[in-house]
Design an enzyme around this catalytic site. Structure first.
Site, mmCIF file in Angstrom:
data_model
loop_
_atom_site.group_PDB
_atom_site.id
_atom_site.type_symbol
_atom_site.label_atom_id
_atom_site.label_comp_id
_atom_site.label_asym_id
_atom_site.label_seq_id
_atom_site.Cartn_x
_atom_site.Cartn_y
_atom_site.Cartn_z
ATOM 1 N N GLY A 15 -14.986 -8.590 -5.130
ATOM 2 C CA GLY A 15 -14.633 -8.318 -3.743
ATOM 3 C C GLY A 15 -15.068 -6.905 -3.347
ATOM 4 N N GLY A 16 -14.447 -6.402 -2.286
ATOM 5 C CA GLY A 16 -14.838 -5.108 -1.742
ATOM 6 C C GLY A 16 -14.643 -3.960 -2.717
ATOM 7 N N ALA A 17 -13.546 -3.957 -3.445
ATOM 8 C CA ALA A 17 -13.294 -2.857 -4.393
ATOM 9 C C ALA A 17 -14.280 -2.930 -5.555
ATOM 10 C CB ALA A 17 -11.864 -2.925 -4.898
ATOM 11 N N LYS A 29 -13.075 -5.295 3.246
ATOM 12 C CA LYS A 29 -14.027 -4.193 3.036
ATOM 13 C C LYS A 29 -15.482 -4.573 3.316
ATOM 14 C CE LYS A 29 -11.050 -1.725 -0.101
ATOM 15 N NZ LYS A 29 -10.805 -1.111 -1.389
ATOM 16 N N SER A 72 -0.637 4.098 0.764
ATOM 17 C CA SER A 72 -1.373 5.030 1.626
ATOM 18 C C SER A 72 -0.495 5.664 2.714
ATOM 19 C CB SER A 72 -2.580 4.337 2.252
ATOM 20 O OG SER A 72 -3.517 4.040 1.248
ATOM 21 N N ASP A 114 -14.080 4.559 -2.364
ATOM 22 C CA ASP A 114 -13.544 3.877 -3.556
ATOM 23 C C ASP A 114 -14.333 4.259 -4.808
ATOM 24 O OD1 ASP A 114 -11.409 2.382 -2.609
ATOM 25 O OD2 ASP A 114 -12.571 0.548 -2.302
ATOM 26 N N GLY A 120 -13.894 -9.334 -11.015
ATOM 27 C CA GLY A 120 -13.725 -9.333 -9.562
ATOM 28 C C GLY A 120 -15.054 -9.045 -8.886
ATOM 29 N N TYR A 156 -2.155 -0.531 -8.593
ATOM 30 C CA TYR A 156 -1.305 0.595 -9.014
ATOM 31 C C TYR A 156 0.188 0.292 -8.931
ATOM 32 C CZ TYR A 156 -1.723 1.312 -3.963
ATOM 33 O OH TYR A 156 -1.753 1.126 -2.601
ATOM 34 N N SER A 177 0.816 -1.221 0.000
ATOM 35 C CA SER A 177 0.000 0.000 0.000
ATOM 36 C C SER A 177 0.848 1.268 0.000
ATOM 37 C CB SER A 177 -0.908 0.016 1.242
ATOM 38 O OG SER A 177 -1.605 1.241 1.299
HETATM 39 P P1 NDP Z 1 -10.829 -8.579 -2.118
HETATM 40 O O1 NDP Z 1 -9.928 -9.483 -1.373
HETATM 41 O O2 NDP Z 1 -12.086 -8.105 -1.474
HETATM 42 O O3 NDP Z 1 -11.258 -9.291 -3.488
HETATM 43 C C1 NDP Z 1 -10.278 -9.876 -4.311
HETATM 44 C C2 NDP Z 1 -10.889 -10.213 -5.666
HETATM 45 O O4 NDP Z 1 -9.826 -10.657 -6.528
HETATM 46 C C3 NDP Z 1 -11.921 -11.333 -5.622
HETATM 47 O O5 NDP Z 1 -12.900 -11.095 -6.596
HETATM 48 C C4 NDP Z 1 -11.055 -12.576 -5.972
HETATM 49 O O6 NDP Z 1 -11.793 -13.626 -6.549
HETATM 50 C C5 NDP Z 1 -10.151 -11.966 -7.016
HETATM 51 N N1 NDP Z 1 -8.883 -12.688 -7.195
HETATM 52 C C6 NDP Z 1 -7.878 -12.837 -6.288
HETATM 53 N N2 NDP Z 1 -6.858 -13.511 -6.833
HETATM 54 C C7 NDP Z 1 -7.226 -13.801 -8.122
HETATM 55 C C8 NDP Z 1 -6.585 -14.488 -9.190
HETATM 56 N N3 NDP Z 1 -5.361 -15.011 -9.061
HETATM 57 N N4 NDP Z 1 -7.241 -14.571 -10.380
HETATM 58 C C9 NDP Z 1 -8.475 -14.038 -10.529
HETATM 59 N N5 NDP Z 1 -9.146 -13.382 -9.534
HETATM 60 C C10 NDP Z 1 -8.521 -13.257 -8.349
HETATM 61 O O7 NDP Z 1 -9.911 -7.350 -2.605
HETATM 62 P P2 NDP Z 1 -10.360 -5.856 -2.977
HETATM 63 O O8 NDP Z 1 -11.613 -5.955 -3.751
HETATM 64 O O9 NDP Z 1 -10.325 -5.007 -1.791
HETATM 65 O O10 NDP Z 1 -9.112 -5.394 -3.929
HETATM 66 C C11 NDP Z 1 -8.994 -5.883 -5.258
HETATM 67 C C12 NDP Z 1 -7.822 -5.196 -5.960
HETATM 68 O O11 NDP Z 1 -8.082 -3.813 -6.169
HETATM 69 C C13 NDP Z 1 -6.499 -5.267 -5.194
HETATM 70 O O12 NDP Z 1 -5.467 -5.500 -6.123
HETATM 71 C C14 NDP Z 1 -6.363 -3.888 -4.590
HETATM 72 O O13 NDP Z 1 -5.014 -3.536 -4.376
HETATM 73 C C15 NDP Z 1 -6.993 -3.032 -5.682
HETATM 74 N N6 NDP Z 1 -7.536 -1.754 -5.178
HETATM 75 C C16 NDP Z 1 -6.994 -0.577 -5.620
HETATM 76 C C17 NDP Z 1 -7.512 0.628 -5.217
HETATM 77 C C18 NDP Z 1 -6.954 1.914 -5.727
HETATM 78 O O14 NDP Z 1 -7.135 2.931 -5.104
HETATM 79 N N7 NDP Z 1 -6.287 1.944 -6.849
HETATM 80 C C19 NDP Z 1 -8.627 0.703 -4.253
HETATM 81 C C20 NDP Z 1 -9.151 -0.593 -3.896
HETATM 82 C C21 NDP Z 1 -8.588 -1.770 -4.323
HETATM 83 P P3 NDP Z 1 -12.455 -14.777 -5.625
HETATM 84 O O15 NDP Z 1 -13.762 -14.221 -5.140
HETATM 85 O O16 NDP Z 1 -12.622 -15.924 -6.567
HETATM 86 O O17 NDP Z 1 -11.482 -15.072 -4.496
#
Ligand code: NDP
Length: 255
Positions: free
Chosen positions: A130-132, A68, A18, A104, A128, A216, A16
């Site tokens: 997840g939280g983002a 998140k 941040s 976000d 994806g 990033y 990070s």
């Molecule tokens: P989460 O842990 O909540 O979610 C992760 C997601 O990535 C899930 O959908 C997961 O799928 C998927 N995933 C993980 N590994 C793989 C892989 N090898 N192949 C395919 N899918 C994969 O994370 P966040 O949502 O919080 O963050 C996601 C990304 O966004 C991170 O890289 C984070 O650094 C980036 N981000 C950047 C920000 C910015 O300001 N630029 C702000 C927020 C996030 P599954 O459900 O199958 O496990």
């Protein structure tokens, strides 16, 4: 003056930027701030949050992966920005209570605008769930995207997010077809942290399409390199980081 305490909380958290960003802003504004990167595993997040509420020393946390959604569930109060996606990237601590916000989504839209990408009327694919991704999907709906398709490695998670918004969903195995017809493709997976792209090799992008990676670091992620080679317009996650971080700063300190 005693420095105020804030942190970015996640696992992993070493990547990070941040802490550097907040240290830079604190120095520029002459505000004493002790900002840490706290690595907290998912099973430990609930207890760490309980302790933080009681400690009473925190102004706020920037919450990052994978916490998140849990942060939104555990908060004492949800700002509408966090309620809609069901995910929070900011927790404010006030009088022993944790208040969840999501910056976000707005940070993502502001970064899109700065890059010159137009979400209104766009056919978007979000990789994806997840939280983002939740913040991004909510933001794209708000900005008037014509269509948002949610694709995830684990399709059940895509289903859960998409149903919140009445959207279509699927697994990453349908990504190549979907990307070929999309105006905007957002990589909100963490695949890049392990050095990979969530798209199969040879994926074709629509002419003029935008490819946005939330990751990033490095500047040119595997997803962006792939998109650029396929003729798409690549945009990295740094702009979003700075913008959602600036919104979080304002929530922490008011100005
Ligand atoms: P989460 O842990 O909540 O979610 C992760 C997601 O990535 C899930 O959908 C997961 O799928 C998927 N995933 C993980 N590994 C793989 C892989 N090898 N192949 C395919 N899918 C994969 O994370 P966040 O949502 O919080 O963050 C996601 C990304 O966004 C991170 O890289 C984070 O650094 C980036 N981000 C950047 C920000 C910015 O300001 N630029 C702000 C927020 C996030 P599954 O459900 O199958 O496990």
């Amino acid at each position: 003056m005693k420095p105020l305490r804030a942190a970015v909380v996640g696992d992993p958290v070493e990547h990070s930027l941040s802490p550097r960003l907040f240290a830079h802003w604190a120095q520029g504004r002459g505000r004493p701030l002790a900002y840490e990167a706290l690595r907290v595993t998912h099973p430990d997040f609930r207890e760490t949050l309980t302790y933080a509420r009681e400690e009473g020393v925190w102004v706020g946390w920037n919450v990052t992966l994978p916490h998140k959604e849990l942060a939104a569930q555990l908060a004492d109060e949800l700002d509408p920005t966090a309620e809609q996606p069901g995910a929070a990237n900011v927790l404010l601590f006030r009088d022993g209570r944790a208040i969840a916000h999501n910056t976000d989504g707005q940070g993502f839209l502001d970064a899109l605008a700065a890059a010159g990408a137009e979400p209104f009327g766009a056919r978007a694919v979000v990789l994806g769930a997840g939280g983002a991704a939740a913040g991004v999907v909510a933001a794209l709906r708000r900005a008037g995207a014509a269509d948002v398709l949610v694709l995830n490695r684990t399709p059940e998670k895509a289903a859960r997010l998409a149903r919140r918004f009445g959207l279509a969903y699927g697994g990453l195995d349908s990504a190549a077809d979907a990307v070929a017809g999309a105006d905007l493709v957002v990589n909100a997976t963490a695949a890049g942290l392990a050095g990979g792209s969530p798209l199969p090799a040879g994926t074709v992008f629509k002419e003029g399409a935008w490819a946005v990676d939330l990751l990033y670091r490095p500047r040119e992620t595997p997803f962006l390199a792939q998109a650029r080679a396929a003729g798409a317009r690549p945009s990295g996650g740094l702009g979003m980081l700075v913008r959602h971080g600036a919104l979080a700063w304002r929530l922490f300190f008011g100005a």
